[in-house]
Scaffold this motif. Sequence first.
Motif, PDB file in Angstrom:
ATOM      1  N   ASN A 136       0.783  -1.155   0.052  1.00 32.43           N
ATOM      2  CA  ASN A 136      -0.152   0.070   0.105  1.00 32.43           C
ATOM      3  C   ASN A 136       0.717   1.275   0.021  1.00 32.43           C
ATOM      4  O   ASN A 136       1.911   1.352   0.723  1.00 32.43           O
ATOM      5  CB  ASN A 136      -0.795  -0.013   0.872  1.00 32.43           C
ATOM      6  CG  ASN A 136      -1.974   0.998   1.079  1.00 32.43           C
ATOM      7  OD1 ASN A 136      -2.419   1.198  -0.018  1.00 32.43           O
ATOM      8  ND2 ASN A 136      -2.554   1.679   2.267  1.00 32.43           N
ATOM      9  N   TYR A 137       0.390   2.420  -0.547  1.00 37.78           N
ATOM     10  CA  TYR A 137       1.282   3.500  -0.801  1.00 37.78           C
ATOM     11  C   TYR A 137       0.408   4.826  -0.502  1.00 37.78           C
ATOM     12  O   TYR A 137      -0.832   4.843  -0.779  1.00 37.78           O
ATOM     13  CB  TYR A 137       1.691   3.554  -2.279  1.00 37.78           C
ATOM     14  CG  TYR A 137       2.509   2.202  -2.811  1.00 37.78           C
ATOM     15  CD1 TYR A 137       2.180   1.274  -3.260  1.00 37.78           C
ATOM     16  CD2 TYR A 137       4.003   2.474  -2.428  1.00 37.78           C
ATOM     17  CE1 TYR A 137       2.808   0.242  -3.916  1.00 37.78           C
ATOM     18  CE2 TYR A 137       4.872   1.402  -2.816  1.00 37.78           C
ATOM     19  CZ  TYR A 137       4.167   0.366  -3.374  1.00 37.78           C
ATOM     20  OH  TYR A 137       5.004  -0.847  -3.599  1.00 37.78           O
ATOM     21  N   ALA A 138       1.274   5.830  -0.187  1.00 34.84           N
ATOM     22  CA  ALA A 138       0.669   7.026   0.076  1.00 34.84           C
ATOM     23  C   ALA A 138       0.151   7.572  -1.419  1.00 34.84           C
ATOM     24  O   ALA A 138       1.154   7.306  -2.404  1.00 34.84           O
ATOM     25  CB  ALA A 138       1.650   7.947   0.735  1.00 34.84           C
ATOM     26  N   ALA A 139      -0.741   8.383  -1.364  1.00 32.78           N
ATOM     27  CA  ALA A 139      -1.161   8.983  -2.892  1.00 32.78           C
ATOM     28  C   ALA A 139       0.051   9.792  -3.559  1.00 32.78           C
ATOM     29  O   ALA A 139       0.168   9.830  -4.754  1.00 32.78           O
ATOM     30  CB  ALA A 139      -2.369   9.833  -2.544  1.00 32.78           C
ATOM     31  N   SER A 140       0.918  10.509  -2.619  1.00 38.48           N
ATOM     32  CA  SER A 140       1.980  11.266  -3.110  1.00 38.48           C
ATOM     33  C   SER A 140       3.045  10.579  -3.728  1.00 38.48           C
ATOM     34  O   SER A 140       3.843  11.178  -4.588  1.00 38.48           O
ATOM     35  CB  SER A 140       2.599  12.255  -1.979  1.00 38.48           C
ATOM     36  OG  SER A 140       2.897  11.327  -1.058  1.00 38.48           O
ATOM     37  N   VAL A 141       3.004   9.053  -3.626  1.00 40.02           N
ATOM     38  CA  VAL A 141       4.321   8.236  -4.239  1.00 40.02           C
ATOM     39  C   VAL A 141       3.754   7.397  -4.989  1.00 40.02           C
ATOM     40  O   VAL A 141       4.774   6.701  -5.618  1.00 40.02           O
ATOM     41  CB  VAL A 141       5.149   7.791  -3.113  1.00 40.02           C
ATOM     42  CG1 VAL A 141       5.765   8.942  -2.014  1.00 40.02           C
ATOM     43  CG2 VAL A 141       4.354   6.499  -2.300  1.00 40.02           C
ATOM     44  N   LYS A 142       2.469   7.023  -4.991  1.00 37.95           N
ATOM     45  CA  LYS A 142       1.969   6.020  -5.961  1.00 37.95           C
ATOM     46  C   LYS A 142       2.334   6.173  -7.101  1.00 37.95           C
ATOM     47  O   LYS A 142       2.363   7.158  -7.813  1.00 37.95           O
ATOM     48  CB  LYS A 142       0.495   5.707  -5.752  1.00 37.95           C
ATOM     49  CG  LYS A 142       0.015   4.445  -6.211  1.00 37.95           C
ATOM     50  CD  LYS A 142      -1.621   4.564  -5.765  1.00 37.95           C
ATOM     51  CE  LYS A 142      -1.758   4.254  -4.329  1.00 37.95           C
ATOM     52  NZ  LYS A 142      -3.257   4.030  -3.960  1.00 37.95           N
ATOM     53  N   GLY A 143       2.976   4.803  -7.799  1.00 32.77           N
ATOM     54  CA  GLY A 143       3.379   4.992  -9.196  1.00 32.77           C
ATOM     55  C   GLY A 143       4.829   5.312  -9.393  1.00 32.77           C
ATOM     56  O   GLY A 143       5.488   5.229 -10.541  1.00 32.77           O
ATOM     57  N   ARG A 144       5.302   5.871  -8.259  1.00 32.65           N
ATOM     58  CA  ARG A 144       6.948   6.361  -8.463  1.00 32.65           C
ATOM     59  C   ARG A 144       7.646   5.325  -7.397  1.00 32.65           C
ATOM     60  O   ARG A 144       8.896   5.297  -7.671  1.00 32.65           O
ATOM     61  CB  ARG A 144       7.008   7.704  -8.011  1.00 32.65           C
ATOM     62  CG  ARG A 144       6.194   8.700  -8.835  1.00 32.65           C
ATOM     63  CD  ARG A 144       6.652  10.206  -8.492  1.00 32.65           C
ATOM     64  NE  ARG A 144       6.440  10.542  -7.164  1.00 32.65           N
ATOM     65  CZ  ARG A 144       7.100  11.043  -6.261  1.00 32.65           C
ATOM     66  NH1 ARG A 144       8.414  10.992  -6.519  1.00 32.65           N
ATOM     67  NH2 ARG A 144       6.601  11.372  -5.120  1.00 32.65           N
ATOM     68  N   PHE A 145       7.313   5.291  -6.197  1.00 32.41           N
ATOM     69  CA  PHE A 145       7.886   4.198  -5.361  1.00 32.41           C
ATOM     70  C   PHE A 145       7.505   2.828  -5.459  1.00 32.41           C
ATOM     71  O   PHE A 145       6.157   2.514  -5.652  1.00 32.41           O
ATOM     72  CB  PHE A 145       7.832   4.794  -3.883  1.00 32.41           C
ATOM     73  CG  PHE A 145       8.296   6.178  -3.776  1.00 32.41           C
ATOM     74  CD1 PHE A 145       9.055   6.932  -4.755  1.00 32.41           C
ATOM     75  CD2 PHE A 145       8.419   6.704  -2.554  1.00 32.41           C
ATOM     76  CE1 PHE A 145       9.445   8.152  -4.515  1.00 32.41           C
ATOM     77  CE2 PHE A 145       8.857   8.007  -2.117  1.00 32.41           C
ATOM     78  CZ  PHE A 145       9.595   8.689  -3.127  1.00 32.41           C
TER      79      PHE A 145
END
Length: 111
Positions: A58-67
């Motif tokens: 699960n990812y924070a919205a600010s990093v999703k797709g990059r991390f």
Amino acid sequence: QVLLVESGGGLVQAGGSLRLSCAASGSIFRLRTMDWYRQVPGKQRELVATITSGSSTNYAASVKGRFTISRDNAKNTVYLQMNSLKPEDTAVYYCHTVNYWGQGTQVTVSS
């Protein structure tokens, strides 16, 4: 007792990449949910990414797709691959599992 030791931070230009590592001591690493947090001075610590024992993420919205968070249970290590870095990703990054924190590693992204 669990000891978490982060590595891999540093200075990178915007658009670049870094991979953080967190080596964990102690047994039953494979059963632990592991997280990466980050903190900027004067702000609350922010959850960045989580990976469960079953490798759900699960990812924070600010990093999703990059991390991308991943784990290697044979090495007792969790990773955070950070791509397309932005200056706003600058922070101290901490590895975490229930009741335990690493010492943190500084990531600085220059514009």
